[in-house]
Design an enzyme around this catalytic site. Structure first.
Site, PDB file in Angstrom:
ATOM      1  N   CYS A  74       0.828  -1.212   0.000  1.00 35.84           N
ATOM      2  CA  CYS A  74       0.000   0.000   0.000  1.00 35.84           C
ATOM      3  C   CYS A  74       0.868   1.271   0.000  1.00 35.84           C
ATOM      4  O   CYS A  74       1.513   1.544  -1.007  1.00 35.84           O
ATOM      5  CB  CYS A  74      -0.987  -0.038   1.157  1.00 35.84           C
ATOM      6  SG  CYS A  74      -2.316   1.164   0.989  1.00 35.84           S
ATOM      7  N   HIS A 156      -3.568  -5.172   0.213  1.00 32.96           N
ATOM      8  CA  HIS A 156      -3.123  -5.710   1.504  1.00 32.96           C
ATOM      9  C   HIS A 156      -3.136  -7.235   1.437  1.00 32.96           C
ATOM     10  O   HIS A 156      -4.160  -7.856   1.749  1.00 32.96           O
ATOM     11  CB  HIS A 156      -4.034  -5.209   2.628  1.00 32.96           C
ATOM     12  CG  HIS A 156      -3.971  -3.728   2.791  1.00 32.96           C
ATOM     13  ND1 HIS A 156      -3.155  -3.124   3.709  1.00 32.96           N
ATOM     14  CD2 HIS A 156      -4.630  -2.730   2.159  1.00 32.96           C
ATOM     15  CE1 HIS A 156      -3.295  -1.812   3.632  1.00 32.96           C
ATOM     16  NE2 HIS A 156      -4.196  -1.555   2.688  1.00 32.96           N
ATOM     17  N   GLU A 158      -1.914  -9.487   3.304  1.00 38.35           N
ATOM     18  CA  GLU A 158      -2.089 -10.169   4.587  1.00 38.35           C
ATOM     19  C   GLU A 158      -3.535 -10.158   5.065  1.00 38.35           C
ATOM     20  O   GLU A 158      -3.898 -10.860   6.007  1.00 38.35           O
ATOM     21  CB  GLU A 158      -1.162  -9.536   5.636  1.00 38.35           C
ATOM     22  CG  GLU A 158      -1.671  -8.288   6.278  1.00 38.35           C
ATOM     23  CD  GLU A 158      -1.740  -7.052   5.386  1.00 38.35           C
ATOM     24  OE1 GLU A 158      -2.356  -6.068   5.812  1.00 38.35           O
ATOM     25  OE2 GLU A 158      -1.197  -7.062   4.270  1.00 38.35           O
TER      26      GLU A 158
END
Length: 166
Positions: A74, A156, A158
C-alpha cells in the site's frame, strides 16, 4: 526490518508464520540504521496520506534501493515507486473495500484483494527498472510492481479477504 508507516499487526504475524524474525522501525529510521542491522530484507508497511509528502522517507528508501531486497504494501508500494523515480496521482474515488480485483499481468490469476487508498502509482511513467506486476481490473491502475531486488503491491495481501487469496 519492517518500516512502520502505520503497519497492521497482521503483517508481522504473517511474516512470523513464514519463519521471519521481524524488527520494527519507525518511519524516521535512516538507511544507515537499517544497513547496520544486517537484515535479509526490508518490508515497507501500509499507512495513510499522500505518499509524495513523505520526502524524508522517500530519500532514505532511495539510499536502500539495490542494497537489500524490499517489499512494499500500500503506502510502502507507493513510497518505493517514488524512491525509484515514479510519480503518484490522486484517485477520483479511491479503492476501498475487501472486494477489489487485481489481475496478475503475466499470468491468468485475478485476486480479490483488500484495499483502502486514495493514491496510485502513475502507470504512464513506471519506475526505472520496474515492470508491471498487477493491475486493477476496475480501472487499470497500477496494483503491483516487480523490481530487480523486490516487489510491491497496492493491496493488503495479509488481509486475505478470501480463504486463500493474495
Amino acid at each position: 526490518a519492517l518500516i512502520d508507516y502505520g503497519a497492521k499487526k497482521n503483517i508481522i504475524r504473517e511474516l512470523n508464520k513464514r519463519g521471519a524474525s521481524v524488527t520494527v522501525f519507525p518511519n524516521t529510521v535512516t538507511a544507515d540504521e537499517i544497513l547496520e542491522g544486517n537484515f535479509d530484507g526490508v518490508m515497507l508497511s501500509n499507512g495513510p496520506g499522500d505518499p509524495a509528502e513523505n520526502t524524508f522517507e522517500i530519500s532514505e528508501l532511495a539510499k536502500l534501493k539495490g542494497r537489500l531486497p524490499m517489499f512494499g504494501i500500500c503506502l510502502g508500494h507507493q513510497l518505493l515507486a517514488l524512491a525509484s523515480g515514479a510519480r503518484t496521482t490522486k484517485l477520483k474515488y479511491g479503492h476501498r473495500g475487501a472486494n477489489q480485483p487485481a489481475r496478475q499481468v503475466k499470468g491468468t490469476r485475478t485476486y480479490i484483494t483488500s484495499q483502502n487508498h486514495g493514491y496510485a502509482v502513475d502507470g504512464k511513467k513506471l519506475p526505472e527498472g520496474a515492470e508491471l506486476y498487477f493491475t486493477s481490473v476496475n480501472d487499470g491502475t497500477v496494483e503491483g510492481l516487480r523490481y530487480e531486488n523486490g516487489f510491491s503491491v497496492q493491496f493488503h495481501p495479509e488481509a486475505a479477504p478470501g480463504p486463500r487469496d493474495s
